[in-house]
Design a protein around this motif. Structure first.
Motif, short mmCIF file in Angstrom:
data_model
loop_
_atom_site.label_atom_id
_atom_site.label_comp_id
_atom_site.label_asym_id
_atom_site.label_seq_id
_atom_site.Cartn_x
_atom_site.Cartn_y
_atom_site.Cartn_z
N THR A 50 -6.19 4.39 0.43
CA THR A 50 -5.88 3.38 -0.45
C THR A 50 -6.65 2.30 0.15
O THR A 50 -6.11 1.89 1.27
N LEU A 67 -8.98 5.74 -2.91
CA LEU A 67 -8.99 4.65 -4.02
C LEU A 67 -9.43 3.38 -3.51
O LEU A 67 -8.58 3.05 -2.90
N LEU A 108 -7.78 12.03 -2.69
CA LEU A 108 -8.31 11.12 -3.22
C LEU A 108 -8.43 9.64 -2.73
O LEU A 108 -7.38 9.17 -1.98
N GLY A 138 -5.04 11.15 0.83
CA GLY A 138 -6.17 10.34 0.41
C GLY A 138 -6.38 9.07 1.29
O GLY A 138 -5.75 9.18 2.39
N GLU A 195 0.57 -1.33 -0.06
CA GLU A 195 -0.13 0.15 0.06
C GLU A 195 0.86 1.14 0.01
O GLU A 195 0.45 2.10 -0.85
N GLY A 239 1.57 12.09 3.06
CA GLY A 239 2.81 11.55 4.04
C GLY A 239 2.72 11.54 5.53
O GLY A 239 3.25 10.94 6.17
P1 ADP Z 1 -3.48 7.05 7.85
O1 ADP Z 1 -3.49 5.56 8.06
O2 ADP Z 1 -2.88 7.79 8.98
O3 ADP Z 1 -5.01 7.54 7.57
P2 ADP Z 1 -2.58 6.30 5.43
O4 ADP Z 1 -1.64 5.11 5.72
O5 ADP Z 1 -3.88 5.71 4.82
O6 ADP Z 1 -2.60 7.26 6.43
O7 ADP Z 1 -1.74 7.35 4.19
C1 ADP Z 1 -0.39 7.59 4.29
C2 ADP Z 1 -0.45 8.88 3.63
O8 ADP Z 1 -0.72 8.59 2.26
C3 ADP Z 1 -1.46 9.93 4.17
O9 ADP Z 1 -0.82 11.46 4.08
C4 ADP Z 1 -2.47 9.70 3.27
O10 ADP Z 1 -3.03 10.93 2.97
C5 ADP Z 1 -2.04 9.58 1.88
N1 ADP Z 1 -2.48 8.78 0.96
C6 ADP Z 1 -3.16 7.46 1.19
N2 ADP Z 1 -3.75 7.13 0.12
C7 ADP Z 1 -3.55 8.01 -1.01
C8 ADP Z 1 -4.08 8.13 -2.26
N3 ADP Z 1 -4.71 7.31 -3.02
N4 ADP Z 1 -3.81 9.35 -3.01
C9 ADP Z 1 -3.05 10.25 -2.31
N5 ADP Z 1 -2.55 10.36 -0.94
C10 ADP Z 1 -3.00 9.16 -0.33
#
Ligand code: ADP
Ligand code: MG
Length: 324
Positions: A123, A90, A88, A121, A5, A28
């Motif tokens: 994912t 996804l 985003l 976002g 991921e 990030g």
């Molecule tokens: P958390 O678990 O703290 O919500 P994530 O591990 O889901 O964070 O995501 C890590 C970082 O990547 C975050 O800054 C999040 O906003 C970004 N991110 C995750 N998926 C996407 C995506 N599809 N597009 C853009 N940024 C993303």
């Protein structure tokens, strides 16, 4: 080795769109941190595209990336907001590099063109679906709303209507022609949100909405919010030659009035501002066309070339109509 991921986010999204100096923290961290200038308001909207509903599961990923952002930019355009940031969400059945590369290209090309930065976002794994939230900036108090129209105002629309609807009918094999319908497919798959036009319209329009579900339905929303009705002059509704031919052959107005996916702007202008508007519109990338008049009598009346009213006004798409 399958993409994790985090590799996936890193590879396809972290630097896919250009930097804005109002992004304090982008992708990030746990949240993005964004700087809203003084005297400005934030306009926010989110749209979801679901495979099998909004696009075919095997559709071009580049088109999906483009359209997922375009629909939100079109909402910002309708408010007269200047696009700034996007997030985003996804949901993917699997992490496929070719798909992700093309999706991210479609998304970031449009984002760059509008100076939008992807700032975060989510994912997840599951049936293919894409949600994009866009954030735009407005001069405080300057948003165009649906409810600002008044009887006597002129109704206008940008561009042409029905091209995406006709392209969809053609793709489904429901409309077959010798002539080339290729140009229309661009309207269906890669719509151009009327962002620059919306920014300029904010100074003259009394009300505005973007046409996503079809002119009849979306103008209907504007009319209800403005507590008035309208007469639409059908022969004035701007259509490409292909759509005009289709209507002439079939007598079916539902393509330009109700098929949707047009992503044009429908707006109203007080009569005394008509000259200012038509002057402004000289700088638009598409023509604007005067198509009707707001009236005190509620409802939408469609007047045909012979002066008679269309008996039934075609209605737009409703995800929950029909009851399944
Ligand atoms: P958390 O678990 O703290 O919500 P994530 O591990 O889901 O964070 O995501 C890590 C970082 O990547 C975050 O800054 C999040 O906003 C970004 N991110 C995750 N998926 C996407 C995506 N599809 N597009 C853009 N940024 C993303
Ligand atoms: Mg977190």
């Amino acid at each position: 080795v399958p993409l994790s991921e985090f590799d996936l986010i890193d590879r396809y999204f972290t630097s896919s769109t250009g930097p804005r100096d109002d992004v304090v923290l982008g992708i990030g961290d746990d949240c993005a941190v964004l700087r809203v200038p003084d005297q400005r308001e934030l306009a926010v909207t989110i749209d979801t595209l679901v495979a099998g509903v909004h696009f075919a599961a095997d559709a071009e990923p580049e088109w999906i990336g483009h359209k997922a952002l375009a629909v939100g930019l079109s909402d910002l355009a309708a408010m007269g907001a200047e696009p700034a940031w996007a997030t985003l969400a996804l949901t993917l059945p699997q992490a496929e590099p070719a798909w992700l590369g093309a999706f991210s290209r479609g998304f970031s090309e449009l984002a760059l063109a509008h100076r939008v930065q992807l700032v975060g976002g989510d994912t997840t794994r599951g049936p293919l679906a894409v949600s994009v939230q866009v954030h735009g900036l407005l001069r405080a108090g300057a948003a165009m709303r649906r409810g600002g129209g008044a009887p006597g105002d002129l109704v206008y629309v940008t561009g042409t209507l029905g091209d995406a609807g006709l392209a969809l009918l053609a793709e489904q094999g429901l409309y077959v022609r010798d002539g080339c319908l290729g140009g229309l497919r661009e309207q269906l798959h890669r719509p151009s949100p009327r962002v620059a036009e919306g920014l300029l319209l904010a100074s003259v329009a009394s009300a505005c909405i973007d046409v996503s579900d079809g002119l009849a339905a979306d103008l209907g929303h504007l009319l209800r919010a403005s507590a008035c009705g309208a007469t639409l002059y059908l022969e004035r509704v701007p259509c490409s030659e292909a759509v005009r031919d289709y209507v002439a052959e079939t007598g079916d107005w539902s393509v330009p009035l109700a098929a949707g996916d047009d992503y044009e702007l429908c707006f109203t202008v007080p009569e005394e501002k008509q000259a200012v508007l038509e002057n402004l519109a000289l700088d638009f990338s598409v023509p604007v066309t005067w198509i009707g008049l707001l009236e005190p009598q509620k409802g939408l009346r469609c007047c045909q070339a012979d002066g008679r009213q269309l008996a039934a006004v075609p209605s737009g798409y409703d995800h929950f109509a029909g009851g399944d």
